[in-house]
Scaffold this motif. Structure first.
Motif, PDB file in Angstrom:
ATOM      1  N   GLY A  65       0.821  -1.207   0.000  1.00 47.89           N
ATOM      2  CA  GLY A  65       0.000   0.000   0.000  1.00 47.89           C
ATOM      3  C   GLY A  65       0.850   1.250   0.000  1.00 47.89           C
ATOM      4  O   GLY A  65       0.563   2.216  -0.717  1.00 47.89           O
ATOM      5  N   VAL A  66       1.910   1.266   0.803  1.00 50.34           N
ATOM      6  CA  VAL A  66       2.816   2.415   0.838  1.00 50.34           C
ATOM      7  C   VAL A  66       3.476   2.598  -0.524  1.00 50.34           C
ATOM      8  O   VAL A  66       3.637   3.729  -1.010  1.00 50.34           O
ATOM      9  N   GLY A  67       3.848   1.470  -1.160  1.00 47.66           N
ATOM     10  CA  GLY A  67       4.441   1.552  -2.496  1.00 47.66           C
ATOM     11  C   GLY A  67       3.485   2.165  -3.507  1.00 47.66           C
ATOM     12  O   GLY A  67       3.879   2.993  -4.337  1.00 47.66           O
ATOM     13  N   ILE A  68       2.225   1.764  -3.450  1.00 51.68           N
ATOM     14  CA  ILE A  68       1.212   2.320  -4.358  1.00 51.68           C
ATOM     15  C   ILE A  68       1.011   3.806  -4.091  1.00 51.68           C
ATOM     16  O   ILE A  68       0.942   4.625  -5.027  1.00 51.68           O
ATOM     17  N   LEU A  69       0.937   4.169  -2.818  1.00 51.55           N
ATOM     18  CA  LEU A  69       0.745   5.578  -2.463  1.00 51.55           C
ATOM     19  C   LEU A  69       1.915   6.436  -2.942  1.00 51.55           C
ATOM     20  O   LEU A  69       1.716   7.539  -3.460  1.00 51.55           O
ATOM     21  N   VAL A 146       4.870   5.330  12.933  1.00 57.05           N
ATOM     22  CA  VAL A 146       6.293   5.662  13.080  1.00 57.05           C
ATOM     23  C   VAL A 146       7.167   4.619  12.381  1.00 57.05           C
ATOM     24  O   VAL A 146       8.117   4.953  11.670  1.00 57.05           O
ATOM     25  N   GLY A 147       6.828   3.342  12.570  1.00 59.82           N
ATOM     26  CA  GLY A 147       7.613   2.266  11.978  1.00 59.82           C
ATOM     27  C   GLY A 147       7.517   2.196  10.464  1.00 59.82           C
ATOM     28  O   GLY A 147       8.375   1.586   9.812  1.00 59.82           O
ATOM     29  N   CYS A 148       6.485   2.810   9.893  1.00 59.62           N
ATOM     30  CA  CYS A 148       6.296   2.778   8.447  1.00 59.62           C
ATOM     31  C   CYS A 148       7.022   3.905   7.714  1.00 59.62           C
ATOM     32  O   CYS A 148       7.189   3.843   6.492  1.00 59.62           O
ATOM     33  N   ILE A 149       7.441   4.942   8.436  1.00 57.88           N
ATOM     34  CA  ILE A 149       8.039   6.097   7.768  1.00 57.88           C
ATOM     35  C   ILE A 149       9.307   5.737   6.980  1.00 57.88           C
ATOM     36  O   ILE A 149       9.528   6.267   5.889  1.00 57.88           O
ATOM     37  N   PRO A 150      10.176   4.812   7.476  1.00 55.31           N
ATOM     38  CA  PRO A 150      11.304   4.413   6.633  1.00 55.31           C
ATOM     39  C   PRO A 150      10.874   3.784   5.299  1.00 55.31           C
ATOM     40  O   PRO A 150      11.498   4.024   4.264  1.00 55.31           O
ATOM     41  N   ALA A 196      11.062  -4.813   7.018  1.00 52.85           N
ATOM     42  CA  ALA A 196      11.021  -5.665   8.205  1.00 52.85           C
ATOM     43  C   ALA A 196      10.634  -4.859   9.437  1.00 52.85           C
ATOM     44  O   ALA A 196       9.886  -5.340  10.294  1.00 52.85           O
ATOM     45  N   LEU A 197      11.128  -3.635   9.536  1.00 54.16           N
ATOM     46  CA  LEU A 197      10.783  -2.778  10.677  1.00 54.16           C
ATOM     47  C   LEU A 197       9.281  -2.519  10.718  1.00 54.16           C
ATOM     48  O   LEU A 197       8.648  -2.591  11.787  1.00 54.16           O
ATOM     49  N   LEU A 235      16.758   6.962  12.426  1.00 47.58           N
ATOM     50  CA  LEU A 235      18.040   6.819  11.737  1.00 47.58           C
ATOM     51  C   LEU A 235      17.848   6.459  10.268  1.00 47.58           C
ATOM     52  O   LEU A 235      18.523   7.019   9.388  1.00 47.58           O
ATOM     53  N   ALA A 236      16.920   5.528   9.999  1.00 55.04           N
ATOM     54  CA  ALA A 236      16.691   5.096   8.620  1.00 55.04           C
ATOM     55  C   ALA A 236      16.133   6.224   7.761  1.00 55.04           C
ATOM     56  O   ALA A 236      16.579   6.433   6.623  1.00 55.04           O
ATOM     57  N   VAL A 237      15.182   6.970   8.295  1.00 54.01           N
ATOM     58  CA  VAL A 237      14.582   8.075   7.534  1.00 54.01           C
ATOM     59  C   VAL A 237      15.624   9.152   7.246  1.00 54.01           C
ATOM     60  O   VAL A 237      15.689   9.687   6.133  1.00 54.01           O
ATOM     61  N   THR A 238      16.431   9.456   8.242  1.00 52.08           N
ATOM     62  CA  THR A 238      17.488  10.465   8.053  1.00 52.08           C
ATOM     63  C   THR A 238      18.449  10.044   6.947  1.00 52.08           C
ATOM     64  O   THR A 238      18.802  10.848   6.061  1.00 52.08           O
ATOM     65  N   LEU A 239      18.876   8.785   6.974  1.00 51.68           N
ATOM     66  CA  LEU A 239      19.824   8.292   5.974  1.00 51.68           C
ATOM     67  C   LEU A 239      19.194   8.262   4.581  1.00 51.68           C
ATOM     68  O   LEU A 239      19.806   8.721   3.602  1.00 51.68           O
ATOM     69  N   ILE A 240      17.989   7.747   4.476  1.00 52.87           N
ATOM     70  CA  ILE A 240      17.341   7.606   3.161  1.00 52.87           C
ATOM     71  C   ILE A 240      17.054   8.959   2.533  1.00 52.87           C
ATOM     72  O   ILE A 240      17.316   9.167   1.337  1.00 52.87           O
ATOM     73  N   THR A 241      16.541   9.897   3.328  1.00 56.12           N
ATOM     74  CA  THR A 241      16.235  11.226   2.760  1.00 56.12           C
ATOM     75  C   THR A 241      17.513  11.969   2.386  1.00 56.12           C
ATOM     76  O   THR A 241      17.545  12.695   1.384  1.00 56.12           O
ATOM     77  N   TRP A 242      18.572  11.774   3.173  1.00 52.71           N
ATOM     78  CA  TRP A 242      19.851  12.417   2.843  1.00 52.71           C
ATOM     79  C   TRP A 242      20.403  11.868   1.527  1.00 52.71           C
ATOM     80  O   TRP A 242      20.831  12.637   0.652  1.00 52.71           O
TER      81      TRP A 242
END
Length: 255
Positions: A65-69, A146-150, A196-197, A235-242
């Protein structure tokens, strides 16, 4: 106009809202009906209904669903020359990246709200389960967002660079499947995967009184597990967006 406000304006009349409603409703209905069709009952009340609803949803429907969005949110930018208009704005690239993440995260949060409402309506009106959904699952729903944001950040990155609508969704499907298998076999580093998260977070605290859980052992909802999800997500969101911002800047400089 603020880029985030612009993104929310683009969501008006978007097909994204159809996904937001349909996927969680399908998850709750299919989980409930599978329990009834197999002759089972909601012996543990709200716990049974929640586990039946969140199981397949967290392992497949939610990441897909997140992928489609993400594909839907980025789709207008890859059509009719909108990409050049987007990248020529007098705002930092990081703001463009974050605005998309905020928009998709909002849709993801709305999807969780729909799921909660569907569980409550079915539980009270269709199955007449006494009492109310335990507070653990209300907290769990907030943590799921929160866990879905990455996953949101990663799928947004894929949809940034891939003009195809289907390719990022296919990546989400593969990522969700591989991550679920890794969780099932107990790979310690699996939690570092955004998919997985997200799946791990949906299953927190979902063990029935009789010890039944989903296809892998669900962790308890504890301060430690909540803190871990929050820290890994940040940490994951920070790294991915950077990384997304850096690649976009380099791509823009060479075109």
């Amino acid at each position: 106009m603020n880029v985030i406000q612009t993104e929310f304006m683009k969501l008006k009349g978007s097909l994204s809202w159809l996904v937001v409603v349909l996927l969680p409703v399908m998850a709750v209905l299919s989980g409930s009906l599978s329990t009834l069709s197999s002759g089972g009952e909601f012996q543990d009340g709200w716990h049974t209904l929640w586990i039946r609803s969140i199981g397949f949803y967290g392992m497949a429907l939610l990441p897909i669903g997140v992928g489609i969005l993400a594909s839907l949110v980025w789709r207008p930018e890859h059509r009719n020359g909108n990409w050049n208009a987007l990248m020529s704005q007098s705002v930092p690239t990081q703001q463009v990246v974050l605005s998309k993440v905020v928009a998709i995260s909002t849709l993801t949060a709305a999807m969780q709200v729909v799921m909660l409402l569907t569980v409550l309506l079915l539980g009270k009106l269709a199955f007449q389960i006494p009492g109310w959904l335990p507070g653990t699952y209300w907290l769990g729903s907030l943590l799921i967002v929160v866990g879905c944001i990455p996953v949101v950040a990663l799928q947004s990155a894929f949809s940034t660079f891939l003009r195809s609508f289907a390719a990022p969704v296919a990546i989400a499907l593969v990522g969700a499947g591989a991550s679920t298998v890794a969780l099932m076999v107990g790979v310690p580093a699996a939690i570092a995967s955004p998919y997985a998260l997200a799946t791990y977070t949906t299953q927190l605290g979902t063990t029935l009184v009789g010890g039944e859980s989903t296809v892998f052992n669900a962790a308890a909802m504890s301060p430690g597990s909540v803190a871990m999800v929050a820290v890994v997500s940040a940490l994951a969101v920070t790294l991915i967006t950077w990384l997304t911002t850096q690649i976009l800047n380099r791509k823009d400089a060479t075109t």
